[in-house]
Scaffold this motif. Sequence first.
Motif, mmCIF file in Angstrom:
data_model
loop_
_atom_site.group_PDB
_atom_site.id
_atom_site.type_symbol
_atom_site.label_atom_id
_atom_site.label_comp_id
_atom_site.label_asym_id
_atom_site.label_seq_id
_atom_site.Cartn_x
_atom_site.Cartn_y
_atom_site.Cartn_z
ATOM 1 N N LEU A 7 0.826 -1.207 0.000
ATOM 2 C CA LEU A 7 0.000 0.000 0.000
ATOM 3 C C LEU A 7 0.860 1.257 0.000
ATOM 4 C CD1 LEU A 7 -2.720 -0.955 2.606
ATOM 5 C CD2 LEU A 7 -3.000 -0.750 0.149
ATOM 6 N N ARG A 60 -1.196 13.983 -3.375
ATOM 7 C CA ARG A 60 -2.347 13.093 -3.216
ATOM 8 C C ARG A 60 -3.646 13.895 -3.050
ATOM 9 N NH1 ARG A 60 -0.805 7.875 0.332
ATOM 10 N NH2 ARG A 60 -2.223 6.955 -1.187
ATOM 11 N N ASN A 85 -2.835 4.344 -9.008
ATOM 12 C CA ASN A 85 -2.200 5.360 -8.176
ATOM 13 C C ASN A 85 -3.149 6.532 -7.946
ATOM 14 O OD1 ASN A 85 0.355 6.605 -6.947
ATOM 15 N ND2 ASN A 85 -0.205 8.137 -8.487
ATOM 16 N N ASP A 101 -5.951 5.312 -5.655
ATOM 17 C CA ASP A 101 -5.427 5.213 -4.284
ATOM 18 C C ASP A 101 -5.491 6.556 -3.570
ATOM 19 O OD1 ASP A 101 -4.819 2.556 -3.808
ATOM 20 O OD2 ASP A 101 -2.831 2.692 -4.726
ATOM 21 N N TRP A 161 -7.428 7.420 -0.322
ATOM 22 C CA TRP A 161 -6.615 7.871 0.817
ATOM 23 C C TRP A 161 -7.231 9.109 1.452
ATOM 24 C CZ3 TRP A 161 -3.991 12.637 0.793
ATOM 25 C CH2 TRP A 161 -3.110 12.846 1.866
ATOM 26 N N TYR A 215 -10.679 1.742 1.890
ATOM 27 C CA TYR A 215 -9.470 2.121 1.149
ATOM 28 C C TYR A 215 -8.477 0.975 1.018
ATOM 29 C CZ TYR A 215 -4.678 4.052 1.092
ATOM 30 O OH TYR A 215 -3.357 4.276 0.859
ATOM 31 N N ARG A 216 -8.109 0.377 2.144
ATOM 32 C CA ARG A 216 -7.065 -0.640 2.101
ATOM 33 C C ARG A 216 -7.509 -1.868 1.315
ATOM 34 N NH1 ARG A 216 -3.178 -2.802 6.952
ATOM 35 N NH2 ARG A 216 -2.378 -4.635 5.886
ATOM 36 N N SER A 271 -7.645 -1.210 -2.487
ATOM 37 C CA SER A 271 -6.313 -1.087 -3.047
ATOM 38 C C SER A 271 -5.651 -2.457 -3.191
ATOM 39 C CB SER A 271 -5.455 -0.174 -2.170
ATOM 40 O OG SER A 271 -4.172 -0.015 -2.721
ATOM 41 N N ARG A 292 -4.846 -4.215 -6.861
ATOM 42 C CA ARG A 292 -3.440 -4.434 -7.200
ATOM 43 C C ARG A 292 -3.080 -5.919 -7.225
ATOM 44 N NH1 ARG A 292 -0.346 -0.070 -7.656
ATOM 45 N NH2 ARG A 292 -1.155 1.913 -6.883
#
Length: 607
Positions: free
Chosen positions: A27, A44, A388, A391, A395, A449-450, A453, A457
């Motif tokens: 991450l 970001r 990206n 993310d 984030w 989020y986590r 991601s 990925r």
Amino acid sequence: MLLSRPPSDAHIAGEQHAADAHLSSALPLHESDGDAVSPASIDRLMHAFMGRLTSSISPSSLALAYIDWASHLAQAPGKWGQLAEKAMRKTGRLQLYAARASVGKATERCIEPLPHDRRFNDPAWQRWPYNVIHQSFLLHQQWWHNATTGIGGVSPHHQNMVSFVSRQLLDMMSPVNFIATNPEVLETTIEEGGQNFVRGAATLLEDWERAVGGKPPAGTEAFQPGKQLAVTRGQVVYRNRLMELIQYTPATPEVLAEPILIVPAWIMKYYVLDLSPANSLVKYLVERGHTVFMISWHNPTAKDRDMGMDDYLHSGVLEALNAVQTIVPERPVNAVGYCLGGTLVSIMAAYFAQREDSRLNSMTLFAAQTDFTEAGELRLFIDDSQLNFLDDIMWDQGYLDNRQMAGAFQLLRSHDLIWSRIINQYLMGRPAPMNDLMAWNADATRMPYRMQSEYLRSLFLNNDLYAGRYKVRGRPVALSDIDLPIFVVATESDHVAPWRSVYKINVIVDADLTFLLTNGGHNAGIVSEPGHEGRHFRVSRWLHGDKYVDPDRWFLGTPAVEGSWWPVWADWLASNSEGWVAPPAMGAADKGYPPLGPAPGSYVLER
């Protein structure tokens, strides 16, 4: 039957620590170089702001695709000549067609729409001048397809992206979308004296007010979980921060010995499988003598940003499985997974196979992928640049909002989900009546989020599960280790899990496998109750050691069967059972699983 016991808490804790270290390394980090606000954080935040303006699509990813296409096209004079020749030939054909059509002569059309393109089916499109208008549009669409494909050196991903975006731009300019060039709209306007526009304007205003106010679409009030939908009787028998486990009340004097645990995707509310009583898969199973358990996922908020795939496996599926086997002891479980839930069930089955754990009796996958290399046009939104960008949006928010996901899914079927809806509701003044499946579809969830991601990925971009690189508690698992009876359901029109992608489980799993392909899409194909008109399916069984058959040859060689696929699956479950037993109690209060309240529970009501 003796079942393997789950590992000890101490052992799990040690493995969990190693797994967390592995997962966190994949991450993006919350950078800090001693400044109040690091440069990376500024980047970001800018990406998060841009994402709100671009529907979460990375401008850099799109720019790279067009640069790749344009630079290679600039070095392809042969392609220029081919495109010029096609343009002149199509222009000549259109002029000849227009000349003959203008004097009322019957003439063969220049081009036929694609089989799935129903925009010009109405007879009004065959009259002058609309016949020439729609033929011109289709010829332009075909020319641009030729212009964006077949150029040497362009990466397949970039070619598909440019072709897709060009098609979306052309669809925006379709003559169907404009009053002056749409004969169906004009005829309706004349017949109704413009009242269609009055109704359309009222519908548009109401839809806008609801969208701004964060309210669901009009008509969903008549389809509420626990009232009209998700009304199969049951009890919540377990709850943690991630999910509720529902046990459904038996409907027969005896039940089949092995319980069913259904794992829905957490991108959707579980009750797509328990809609109205007439089309509820859960009700159908219970009435066929099955003991059914269902996971109902918590709808994440920003506070849940750090929940990952590992949490969904351990705090979700494995804890639910422990509860099921406590309530129905010493019986292996029929694990069923839908979409993302099916991918997670596959991970669990591979993990159990590695540990020689016999807690599963069978595995069923509904519209679930294990290989992601042929995941259809959804892969257009998946590359390093796009992930990206995504993310950074997550984030900032802590989750991926359902509206941000909906935009991508609608683009995959823009004909049906965007433009036809605009025309029917706002120009024709004929809003589609709400039904249970539409109401459920509007009741979407967020993605932490986590987890999102890691999923995009590890599985989508890197295809770690299919390649044997995906780790559970620090050790890679392999789908090829699975040695269970497997039933796989795919749908012909699935834009989320294309059936040829789902079919690829045949390549890696050498087990007793039944593959069934039904008509319909990702959701409507699964909600396919007996008596539903227009349903058909194809089904085959492969035994251990049988030779591989490629999907196209299988499709041509497997006859279609009219009707619902539900009875076929129910018979398969019964054939893998040890027989009939007395129904289990509802929950197991003395073992820590007391009934906590009636179905559908509280998590399904979270907004």
